[in-house]
Design a protein around this motif. Structure first.
Motif, PDB file in Angstrom:
ATOM      1  N   HIS A   1       0.857  -1.177   0.000  1.00  0.00           N
ATOM      2  CA  HIS A   1       0.000   0.000   0.000  1.00  0.00           C
ATOM      3  C   HIS A   1       0.903   1.241   0.000  1.00  0.00           C
ATOM      4  CE1 HIS A   1      -3.188   2.640   1.960  1.00  0.00           C
ATOM      5  NE2 HIS A   1      -3.797   2.148   0.897  1.00  0.00           N
ATOM      6  N   PRO A   2       0.456   2.360  -0.533  1.00  0.00           N
ATOM      7  CA  PRO A   2       1.291   3.575  -0.520  1.00  0.00           C
ATOM      8  C   PRO A   2       1.780   3.998   0.870  1.00  0.00           C
ATOM      9  CG  PRO A   2      -0.545   3.878  -2.010  1.00  0.00           C
ATOM     10  CD  PRO A   2      -0.759   2.549  -1.330  1.00  0.00           C
ATOM     11  N   CYS A   3       1.103   3.582   1.926  1.00  0.00           N
ATOM     12  CA  CYS A   3       1.543   3.941   3.280  1.00  0.00           C
ATOM     13  C   CYS A   3       2.766   3.126   3.708  1.00  0.00           C
ATOM     14  CB  CYS A   3       0.413   3.755   4.287  1.00  0.00           C
ATOM     15  SG  CYS A   3       0.066   2.045   4.732  1.00  0.00           S
ATOM     16  N   GLY A   4       3.088   2.068   2.951  1.00  0.00           N
ATOM     17  CA  GLY A   4       4.263   1.258   3.265  1.00  0.00           C
ATOM     18  C   GLY A   4       3.947  -0.143   3.774  1.00  0.00           C
ATOM     19  N   SER A   5       2.720  -0.368   4.193  1.00  0.00           N
ATOM     20  CA  SER A   5       2.334  -1.675   4.711  1.00  0.00           C
ATOM     21  C   SER A   5       1.861  -2.595   3.585  1.00  0.00           C
ATOM     22  CB  SER A   5       1.211  -1.515   5.735  1.00  0.00           C
ATOM     23  OG  SER A   5       0.762  -2.769   6.183  1.00  0.00           O
ATOM     24  N   ASP A   6       2.083  -3.897   3.753  1.00  0.00           N
ATOM     25  CA  ASP A   6       1.557  -4.860   2.777  1.00  0.00           C
ATOM     26  C   ASP A   6       0.688  -5.904   3.461  1.00  0.00           C
ATOM     27  OD1 ASP A   6       3.466  -6.342   4.102  1.00  0.00           O
ATOM     28  OD2 ASP A   6       4.448  -7.084   2.305  1.00  0.00           O
ATOM     29  N   GLN A   7       0.234  -5.606   4.684  1.00  0.00           N
ATOM     30  CA  GLN A   7      -0.613  -6.542   5.420  1.00  0.00           C
ATOM     31  C   GLN A   7      -2.001  -5.945   5.610  1.00  0.00           C
ATOM     32  OE1 GLN A   7       1.243  -8.109   8.926  1.00  0.00           O
ATOM     33  NE2 GLN A   7       2.836  -9.096   7.731  1.00  0.00           N
ATOM     34  N   TRP A   8      -3.005  -6.798   5.394  1.00  0.00           N
ATOM     35  CA  TRP A   8      -4.404  -6.377   5.416  1.00  0.00           C
ATOM     36  C   TRP A   8      -5.232  -7.352   6.241  1.00  0.00           C
ATOM     37  CZ3 TRP A   8      -5.884  -2.147   2.248  1.00  0.00           C
ATOM     38  CH2 TRP A   8      -4.875  -1.677   1.389  1.00  0.00           C
ATOM     39  N   GLU A   9      -6.262  -6.840   6.904  1.00  0.00           N
ATOM     40  CA  GLU A   9      -7.215  -7.675   7.638  1.00  0.00           C
ATOM     41  C   GLU A   9      -8.487  -7.772   6.807  1.00  0.00           C
ATOM     42  OE1 GLU A   9      -9.761  -7.739  11.804  1.00  0.00           O
ATOM     43  OE2 GLU A   9      -8.474  -6.045  11.361  1.00  0.00           O
ATOM     44  N   ILE A  10      -8.996  -8.993   6.640  1.00  0.00           N
ATOM     45  CA  ILE A  10     -10.229  -9.205   5.883  1.00  0.00           C
ATOM     46  C   ILE A  10     -11.413  -8.879   6.793  1.00  0.00           C
ATOM     47  CG2 ILE A  10     -11.649 -10.881   4.661  1.00  0.00           C
ATOM     48  CD1 ILE A  10      -9.048 -12.430   4.049  1.00  0.00           C
ATOM     49  N   ILE A  11     -12.255  -7.931   6.362  1.00  0.00           N
ATOM     50  CA  ILE A  11     -13.407  -7.565   7.186  1.00  0.00           C
ATOM     51  C   ILE A  11     -14.739  -7.885   6.505  1.00  0.00           C
ATOM     52  CG2 ILE A  11     -12.217  -5.866   8.593  1.00  0.00           C
ATOM     53  CD1 ILE A  11     -13.270  -3.673   6.825  1.00  0.00           C
ATOM     54  N   ARG A  12     -14.713  -8.357   5.255  1.00  0.00           N
ATOM     55  CA  ARG A  12     -15.926  -8.840   4.591  1.00  0.00           C
ATOM     56  C   ARG A  12     -15.537  -9.869   3.542  1.00  0.00           C
ATOM     57  NH1 ARG A  12     -19.252  -7.522  -0.074  1.00  0.00           N
ATOM     58  NH2 ARG A  12     -21.413  -8.028   0.420  1.00  0.00           N
ATOM     59  N   VAL A  13     -16.285 -10.973   3.504  1.00  0.00           N
ATOM     60  CA  VAL A  13     -16.030 -12.049   2.550  1.00  0.00           C
ATOM     61  C   VAL A  13     -17.307 -12.306   1.762  1.00  0.00           C
ATOM     62  CG1 VAL A  13     -15.353 -14.470   2.312  1.00  0.00           C
ATOM     63  CG2 VAL A  13     -14.373 -13.095   4.132  1.00  0.00           C
ATOM     64  N   GLY A  14     -17.169 -12.518   0.471  1.00  0.00           N
ATOM     65  CA  GLY A  14     -18.319 -12.807  -0.387  1.00  0.00           C
ATOM     66  C   GLY A  14     -17.895 -12.670  -1.834  1.00  0.00           C
ATOM     67  N   MET A  15     -18.781 -12.177  -2.679  1.00  0.00           N
ATOM     68  CA  MET A  15     -18.414 -11.898  -4.068  1.00  0.00           C
ATOM     69  C   MET A  15     -17.372 -10.794  -4.110  1.00  0.00           C
ATOM     70  SD  MET A  15     -19.649 -13.846  -6.290  1.00  0.00           S
ATOM     71  CE  MET A  15     -19.272 -12.935  -7.752  1.00  0.00           C
ATOM     72  N   ASP A  16     -17.470  -9.870  -3.160  1.00  0.00           N
ATOM     73  CA  ASP A  16     -16.476  -8.816  -2.986  1.00  0.00           C
ATOM     74  C   ASP A  16     -15.795  -9.017  -1.643  1.00  0.00           C
ATOM     75  OD1 ASP A  16     -17.171  -7.350  -5.354  1.00  0.00           O
ATOM     76  OD2 ASP A  16     -18.949  -6.662  -4.298  1.00  0.00           O
ATOM     77  N   PHE A  17     -14.542  -8.597  -1.565  1.00  0.00           N
ATOM     78  CA  PHE A  17     -13.802  -8.646  -0.313  1.00  0.00           C
ATOM     79  C   PHE A  17     -13.570  -7.227   0.156  1.00  0.00           C
ATOM     80  CE2 PHE A  17     -13.044 -12.927  -1.470  1.00  0.00           C
ATOM     81  CZ  PHE A  17     -12.571 -13.589  -0.350  1.00  0.00           C
ATOM     82  N   LYS A  18     -13.774  -6.984   1.447  1.00  0.00           N
ATOM     83  CA  LYS A  18     -13.445  -5.694   2.031  1.00  0.00           C
ATOM     84  C   LYS A  18     -12.250  -5.947   2.941  1.00  0.00           C
ATOM     85  CE  LYS A  18     -16.684  -2.628   3.048  1.00  0.00           C
ATOM     86  NZ  LYS A  18     -17.749  -1.892   3.759  1.00  0.00           N
ATOM     87  N   ILE A  19     -11.183  -5.200   2.699  1.00  0.00           N
ATOM     88  CA  ILE A  19      -9.955  -5.394   3.483  1.00  0.00           C
ATOM     89  C   ILE A  19      -9.515  -4.064   4.086  1.00  0.00           C
ATOM     90  CG2 ILE A  19      -9.146  -7.440   2.251  1.00  0.00           C
ATOM     91  CD1 ILE A  19      -7.425  -5.662   0.494  1.00  0.00           C
ATOM     92  N   LYS A  20      -8.859  -4.156   5.245  1.00  0.00           N
ATOM     93  CA  LYS A  20      -8.412  -2.963   5.962  1.00  0.00           C
ATOM     94  C   LYS A  20      -6.900  -3.004   6.101  1.00  0.00           C
ATOM     95  CE  LYS A  20      -8.708  -1.490  10.619  1.00  0.00           C
ATOM     96  NZ  LYS A  20      -9.453  -1.486  11.855  1.00  0.00           N
ATOM     97  N   CYS A  21      -6.243  -1.927   5.687  1.00  0.00           N
ATOM     98  CA  CYS A  21      -4.790  -1.827   5.781  1.00  0.00           C
ATOM     99  C   CYS A  21      -4.387  -1.763   7.254  1.00  0.00           C
ATOM    100  CB  CYS A  21      -4.307  -0.587   5.041  1.00  0.00           C
ATOM    101  SG  CYS A  21      -2.521  -0.340   5.144  1.00  0.00           S
ATOM    102  N   LEU A  22      -3.411  -2.580   7.637  1.00  0.00           N
ATOM    103  CA  LEU A  22      -2.963  -2.581   9.034  1.00  0.00           C
ATOM    104  C   LEU A  22      -1.982  -1.445   9.306  1.00  0.00           C
ATOM    105  CD1 LEU A  22      -2.569  -6.391   9.745  1.00  0.00           C
ATOM    106  CD2 LEU A  22      -4.474  -4.889  10.288  1.00  0.00           C
ATOM    107  N   GLY A  23      -1.526  -0.766   8.263  1.00  0.00           N
ATOM    108  CA  GLY A  23      -0.618   0.366   8.439  1.00  0.00           C
ATOM    109  C   GLY A  23      -1.356   1.656   8.736  1.00  0.00           C
ATOM    110  N   CYS A  24      -2.316   2.011   7.867  1.00  0.00           N
ATOM    111  CA  CYS A  24      -2.981   3.307   7.990  1.00  0.00           C
ATOM    112  C   CYS A  24      -4.471   3.215   8.296  1.00  0.00           C
ATOM    113  CB  CYS A  24      -2.778   4.117   6.708  1.00  0.00           C
ATOM    114  SG  CYS A  24      -3.537   3.392   5.242  1.00  0.00           S
TER     115      CYS A  24
END
Length: 68
Positions: A17-40
């Protein structure tokens, strides 16, 4: 039950991610995925196909048997 990804899993993406982090938490699963950057804390929504292509590995898998 054969889903590879589940809620609250932490995944590492191929590109950072532009903030420098490459780790994400999955907060929605389905046809679409919603992910949250753990950096910013930015939340991004991706179609399943794009999400699966961008994931490098699962960093932390959530245990499903902790339903007390």
């Amino acid at each position: 039950m054969g889903d590879k990804y589940s809620l609250r899993d932490i995944v590492q993406t191929k590109k950072g991610h532009p903030c420098g982090s490459d780790q994400w938490e999955i907060i929605r699963v389905g046809m679409d995925f919603k992910i949250k950057c753990l950096g910013c804390g930015r939340v991004v929504m991706l179609p399943r196909s794009k999400f699966e292509k961008s994931v490098k590995k699962i960093v932390k898998k959530v245990e499903d048997d902790s339903q007390e």
